[in-house]
Design an enzyme around this catalytic site. Sequence first.
Site, PDB file in Angstrom:
ATOM      1  N   GLU A  85      34.474  35.359  29.213  1.00  0.00           N
ATOM      2  CA  GLU A  85      35.002  33.389  28.656  1.00  0.00           C
ATOM      3  C   GLU A  85      36.594  33.608  27.678  1.00  0.00           C
ATOM      4  O   GLU A  85      36.599  32.126  27.852  1.00  0.00           O
ATOM      5  CB  GLU A  85      33.442  33.287  27.611  1.00  0.00           C
ATOM      6  CG  GLU A  85      32.115  33.767  28.512  1.00  0.00           C
ATOM      7  CD  GLU A  85      31.938  34.738  27.863  1.00  0.00           C
ATOM      8  OE1 GLU A  85      30.770  35.177  28.288  1.00  0.00           O
ATOM      9  OE2 GLU A  85      32.329  36.423  27.897  1.00  0.00           O
ATOM     10  N   ALA A 105      29.556  63.388  51.369  1.00  0.00           N
ATOM     11  CA  ALA A 105      30.211  63.249  52.764  1.00  0.00           C
ATOM     12  C   ALA A 105      29.579  64.286  53.635  1.00  0.00           C
ATOM     13  O   ALA A 105      30.231  65.528  52.738  1.00  0.00           O
ATOM     14  CB  ALA A 105      31.791  63.175  52.949  1.00  0.00           C
ATOM     15  N   SER A 110      35.298  72.381  54.495  1.00  0.00           N
ATOM     16  CA  SER A 110      34.893  71.696  54.646  1.00  0.00           C
ATOM     17  C   SER A 110      36.254  70.693  55.030  1.00  0.00           C
ATOM     18  O   SER A 110      36.190  69.281  55.114  1.00  0.00           O
ATOM     19  CB  SER A 110      33.679  70.916  53.389  1.00  0.00           C
ATOM     20  OG  SER A 110      35.011  70.888  52.460  1.00  0.00           O
ATOM     21  N   ARG A 147      35.955  55.885  43.182  1.00  0.00           N
ATOM     22  CA  ARG A 147      35.781  56.410  41.777  1.00  0.00           C
ATOM     23  C   ARG A 147      36.423  55.372  41.081  1.00  0.00           C
ATOM     24  O   ARG A 147      35.468  55.236  39.730  1.00  0.00           O
ATOM     25  CB  ARG A 147      37.179  57.921  42.001  1.00  0.00           C
ATOM     26  CG  ARG A 147      36.002  58.322  42.610  1.00  0.00           C
ATOM     27  CD  ARG A 147      37.525  59.897  43.139  1.00  0.00           C
ATOM     28  NE  ARG A 147      36.761  61.440  42.827  1.00  0.00           N
ATOM     29  CZ  ARG A 147      37.764  61.857  43.631  1.00  0.00           C
ATOM     30  NH1 ARG A 147      38.117  61.896  43.212  1.00  0.00           N
ATOM     31  NH2 ARG A 147      37.186  63.613  43.895  1.00  0.00           N
ATOM     32  N   ASP A 158      35.592  74.041  44.773  1.00  0.00           N
ATOM     33  CA  ASP A 158      36.183  72.667  45.023  1.00  0.00           C
ATOM     34  C   ASP A 158      37.488  72.688  44.729  1.00  0.00           C
ATOM     35  O   ASP A 158      38.754  72.608  44.811  1.00  0.00           O
ATOM     36  CB  ASP A 158      36.125  72.185  45.817  1.00  0.00           C
ATOM     37  CG  ASP A 158      34.759  71.904  46.817  1.00  0.00           C
ATOM     38  OD1 ASP A 158      35.119  72.554  47.652  1.00  0.00           O
ATOM     39  OD2 ASP A 158      33.918  71.015  46.680  1.00  0.00           O
ATOM     40  N   LEU A 180      39.333  65.224  40.644  1.00  0.00           N
ATOM     41  CA  LEU A 180      38.196  64.290  39.853  1.00  0.00           C
ATOM     42  C   LEU A 180      38.711  63.183  39.507  1.00  0.00           C
ATOM     43  O   LEU A 180      39.022  62.460  38.364  1.00  0.00           O
ATOM     44  CB  LEU A 180      36.956  64.729  39.352  1.00  0.00           C
ATOM     45  CG  LEU A 180      36.365  66.054  39.769  1.00  0.00           C
ATOM     46  CD1 LEU A 180      35.568  66.621  38.169  1.00  0.00           C
ATOM     47  CD2 LEU A 180      35.496  65.498  41.075  1.00  0.00           C
ATOM     48  N   THR A 203      20.816  67.479  44.397  1.00  0.00           N
ATOM     49  CA  THR A 203      19.047  67.541  44.725  1.00  0.00           C
ATOM     50  C   THR A 203      18.291  67.620  42.985  1.00  0.00           C
ATOM     51  O   THR A 203      17.232  67.242  43.049  1.00  0.00           O
ATOM     52  CB  THR A 203      19.085  68.887  45.115  1.00  0.00           C
ATOM     53  OG1 THR A 203      19.497  69.253  46.218  1.00  0.00           O
ATOM     54  CG2 THR A 203      17.945  69.355  46.197  1.00  0.00           C
TER      55      THR A 203
END
Length: 371
Positions: free
Chosen positions: A57, A159, A173, A189, A205, A209, A308
């Site tokens: 505002e 993915a 992968s 992200r 991996d 990030l 999970t």
Amino acid sequence: MATAISEDRLWMMAALALARRGLGQVSPNPAVGCVIVAEGRALGRGWTQPGGRPHAETEALRRAGPAAHGATAYISLEPCSHHGKTPPCTDALIESGIKRCVISCEDPDPRVSGRGIAALRQAGIDVEVGLCADDARELNRGFFLNKLTGRPLVSLKLATSLDGRIALASGESKWITGEAARARAHLLRASHDAILVGAGTALVDNPRLDVRLPGLEVRSPVRVVMDRRLRLPPEHDLVAQARRRPTLLFTSARHDDGALASYREAGVEIAACTAAETDDRFPETVLKGLAERGLTRILLEGGAETATAFLKAGLVDRLEWFRAPLLIGADGLPGTGTLELDSLVQAPVFRREALEPLGEDLLERYRREAA
């Protein structure tokens, strides 16, 4: 015959579009958009700035200047009415001399929650509430969840192949999805406050990030690792780079200060959880801790075990599913693990909201149906 969209709705849609610019950048504040309008012309536009201030505002009023007198303000969320690090937006709106204010929905923050609307009306401003309210609440779902339930919004990003596999049996992968899909994942992200992974994903991996899109690198979120057994080595990149980007490690309180010293020295913030907090309630504990730190939007990029755990706890609000046009087979690694369902009635149900082609891949976006 198509129904004509009212002028009020068009301006509120513009305010909502402005608000989206702040997603992932304004926590613990909500992402708000505001447009000051007179005689069918926008006099000033504003949205919540990085860090949560200035507010939408005041930004819109600053751009409108004296022309705001007698105008209409379209705001995607009720303006604040309390003194915080900045003066109340209601005061700025009243002092500007606006004649009318169209507000999408009330702010759930108990410090506001109707008080901003009441203050505007008491000042003689014509106030209307409820236009595009569902869209406004959904846009700030993380902020609403934080204020009403004490946890942030959780978006699970997957993915996979067409048959739901994230890797070959060997673990290979890179890359299941193509370049366009990977770029879109980085944009995803950029719209979240934090990225959360489990220790397994971090070890296998070695993910950065961060956001690696030109011009958006500064929008890299807080990095969060769930590692109750403290498997992440101190020399891991997520630890070594902690002073460059905020990194938070949730682990068990049974680890002594000596074991945690190297992490703290590297700049990692440690959240030590009791045994009770790291059992089946670990996801709830982590989300509570993130909410207490003011984070409202979490992107879950962990492996199948972490995904999970959050699904079983009923803590996934959205699915961001990138699907590649290939099949890996039953020997591949699945994107999720066993949910231990006794009947289909217990299955988490999501409603598809959008399909977004990305080269040969597809992004499917889902929202969790209310229980």
